[in-house]
Design a protein around this motif. Structure first.
Motif, short mmCIF file in Angstrom:
data_model
loop_
_atom_site.label_atom_id
_atom_site.label_comp_id
_atom_site.label_asym_id
_atom_site.label_seq_id
_atom_site.Cartn_x
_atom_site.Cartn_y
_atom_site.Cartn_z
N ARG A 169 -1.56 6.45 7.22
CA ARG A 169 -0.83 6.05 8.43
C ARG A 169 0.00 4.81 8.19
N TYR A 170 -0.59 3.82 7.54
CA TYR A 170 0.09 2.56 7.29
C TYR A 170 1.31 2.75 6.39
N GLU A 171 1.14 3.51 5.32
CA GLU A 171 2.26 3.72 4.39
C GLU A 171 3.41 4.46 5.06
N MET A 174 5.05 2.06 7.49
CA MET A 174 5.77 1.01 6.77
C MET A 174 7.10 1.51 6.23
N LYS A 175 7.12 2.75 5.74
CA LYS A 175 8.37 3.32 5.22
C LYS A 175 9.42 3.39 6.32
N SER A 176 9.00 3.85 7.51
CA SER A 176 9.94 3.93 8.63
C SER A 176 10.38 2.54 9.07
N TRP A 177 9.43 1.60 9.12
CA TRP A 177 9.74 0.24 9.56
C TRP A 177 10.67 -0.46 8.58
N GLU A 178 10.41 -0.27 7.27
CA GLU A 178 11.25 -0.91 6.26
C GLU A 178 12.67 -0.34 6.27
N ALA A 179 12.79 0.96 6.53
CA ALA A 179 14.11 1.57 6.64
C ALA A 179 14.88 0.95 7.81
N LYS A 180 14.15 0.69 8.90
CA LYS A 180 14.76 0.06 10.07
C LYS A 180 15.18 -1.37 9.76
#
Length: 228
Positions: A169-171, A174-180
């Motif tokens: 869930r975290y990974e 995090m991928k979506s958040w980092e893209a943002k």
């Protein structure tokens, strides 16, 4: 902390914080149901709409306090030793570092950074804490930790699986958040590729070492055959 027998003078409030301190009780009285966060937002909005002439009153008060602070600080520094002055400077540096860390954490919260994955022990404690026995929270935690230590691997398995699911869930989050964050121009908040792939080079190194050992053993066998 043994810096001096007298406490150093406190830094004066900024105009904005002086306004908040003076008006907080009035806003609280008018909005008894409001939370601390909501009150801060209300006060911030009121300060933003405050006419420049009224803001100037708070600014003049800040200047007066700042001048008095400078005089008090000079007097304070004159009565301390060089060692105490150095200790005071180091203490100030630590306080600023803590303040920067708090600001950074608040910023990440506002930006919606995903919460880090929980460990299997953390999940177990969260689930059992309310029903556990103990006079104090510390006693409860100790009892739960002792219970966890005595549990078998099969008993821990459900919590181990939940922890693994939380990592996934975290990974993903995090991928979506980092893209943002990249879209917002905040690449400084994105984890480096090297850090994310830290485990892979280790695994590759182990595989290479295994391959080298295997080739070495084969070479030794070839050398022995003519002697036989």
């Amino acid at each position: 902390r043994g810096i001096s027998t007298e406490q150093p003078p406190k830094r004066p409030l900024t105009a904005y914080f002086r306004f908040m301190k003076e008006n907080r009780s009035a806003f609280k009285e008018k909005n008894p149901e409001a939370s601390s966060t909501e009150l801060i937002k209300m006060l911030a909005g009121a300060w933003k709409e405050l006419p420049a002439s009224q803001k100037q009153v708070y600014e003049e008060a800040r200047k007066t306090d700042w001048q008095r602070y400078g005089e008090q600080l000079a007097k304070y520094k004159a009565q301390i030793t060089p060692a105490q002055a150095a200790a005071l400077k180091e203490e100030r540096r630590r306080q600023l570092a803590k303040r920067r860390l708090r600001r950074a954490k608040r910023e990440l919260t506002v930006l919606g950074k995903p919460k880090r994955p929980r460990s299997s022990l953390n999940i177990f404690v969260s689930e059992k804490f309310q029903e556990s026995e103990g006079i104090s929270p510390a006693a409860r935690l100790k009892k739960l930790f002792d219970t966890w230590q005595k549990m078998s691997t099969s008993q821990k398995q459900p919590y181990l699986q939940l922890a693994e699911d939380d990592k996934v869930r975290y990974e993903n989050e995090m991928k979506s958040w980092e893209a943002k964050m990249v879209e917002l121009g905040r690449e400084d908040l994105v984890r480096s590729k090297k850090k994310r792939l830290r485990k892979k080079p280790t695994e590759t190194a182990k595989q290479a070492e295994t391959a080298r050992t295997s080739l070495s053993n084969k070479a030794k066998l070839k050398l022995k055959k003519p002697e036989e």
